[in-house]
Design an enzyme around this catalytic site. Sequence first.
Site, PDB file in Angstrom:
ATOM      1  N   HIS A   1      55.341  41.535  44.239  1.00 31.57           N
ATOM      2  CA  HIS A   1      55.141  41.627  42.785  1.00 31.57           C
ATOM      3  C   HIS A   1      53.807  41.012  42.382  1.00 31.57           C
ATOM      4  O   HIS A   1      53.254  40.161  43.078  1.00 31.57           O
ATOM      5  CB  HIS A   1      56.291  40.960  42.012  1.00 31.57           C
ATOM      6  N   CYS A   2      53.298  41.473  41.256  1.00 26.89           N
ATOM      7  CA  CYS A   2      52.119  40.865  40.623  1.00 26.89           C
ATOM      8  C   CYS A   2      52.525  40.485  39.202  1.00 26.89           C
ATOM      9  O   CYS A   2      53.695  40.192  38.945  1.00 26.89           O
ATOM     10  CB  CYS A   2      50.915  41.805  40.673  1.00 26.89           C
ATOM     11  N   TRP A   3      51.584  40.463  38.265  1.00 30.60           N
ATOM     12  CA  TRP A   3      51.908  40.031  36.901  1.00 30.60           C
ATOM     13  C   TRP A   3      52.656  41.111  36.125  1.00 30.60           C
ATOM     14  O   TRP A   3      53.725  40.866  35.563  1.00 30.60           O
ATOM     15  CB  TRP A   3      50.644  39.622  36.164  1.00 30.60           C
TER      16      TRP A   3
END
Length: 348
Positions: A97-99
């Site tokens: 995941h990222c932001w």
Amino acid sequence: MPIYHSPADFLALHDWGRGLPLLDVRSPGEFAAGHIEGAINLPLFDDEQRAAVGTAHARGGKEAAAHVALELVGPQLAAKLSRARHVTGRGREALVHCWRGGMRSATMAWLLEAGGYVTHVLAGGYKAYRGHARQDFARPARILVLGGMTGSGKTEILHELARLGSQVLDLEGVAGHRGSAFGGVGLPSQPGSEEVENRLYSLWERFDFSRPIWLEDENRQIGAVTLPDPLFFHITSGRLVLVDSPLDCRVTRLARLYAGSGSAEDLSQGLERIRKRLGDESWRLCVVAVREGRCTEAVRRALVYYDKAYAHLLERTKREVVLTLDPPADDPVAVARLLAAREEELAG
């Protein structure tokens, strides 16, 4: 192609570090501010690179940002894949995941899949996880709130309840602060509110919601940490159990705790924070007592303020008190055993 998941399904695959490895590809600064419990930071960009990509996007849009991103990360792709293999071990399946669940997670998922991985991506990214956690804190729960005047041994009672098998969310323990003006004495610096919220949620999500959950009666602010609104609502609306410990027991407990964990300077700084509430004369006498090693005298004076403040809070909030205990001695173990035996009845 990566498999996209809702926050609930994504967390189930991760199982707070017991399931699939979770690669948080945000920058080190983002990760340090707060992350999902058990996540491993494998940043696509460092903090400076992330800022450069953001500047390119602001000036030239998505295409310009993508060009800068490729220039920055391209030479590092082999090293990042090698690092991913190292941190995930022998398995070839990982969560990413990222932001926002955008370019960074998609890029890392592509790289991992090129290296033979099956990848699972958090739809909406860390931002979606944070929203999910906030919403889940608001779920109906059978909350018992342990209250009482400062020094009543509430923390010790809660720890013993947990040892006996009760479900306890130790707010002060996770926040790294005891909750009063002296709550940080002898303790390391607190984590930030975001990280505390994440740690609390990793515990909250694993509770059995058919059973009671114990919380300590707290203000919204624990030191520098602010509790999330839905969790604070549980404190203010839960069924209150009061421990009415004798003043002398409370004074002895607090004097022993703070005399053994903090310097005279630490305690004087705590007194400075409540100077206006104590009044100048009482504050001065407390400071002199602390500096002369008469901690018991200082504690007794300070409790005049804390006792009035808590009594006023109880009067103002008009919360439901389901039990008031009047233990004759300082015995958190005995109190916890009594409460554990009656918690189903108390929770209603």
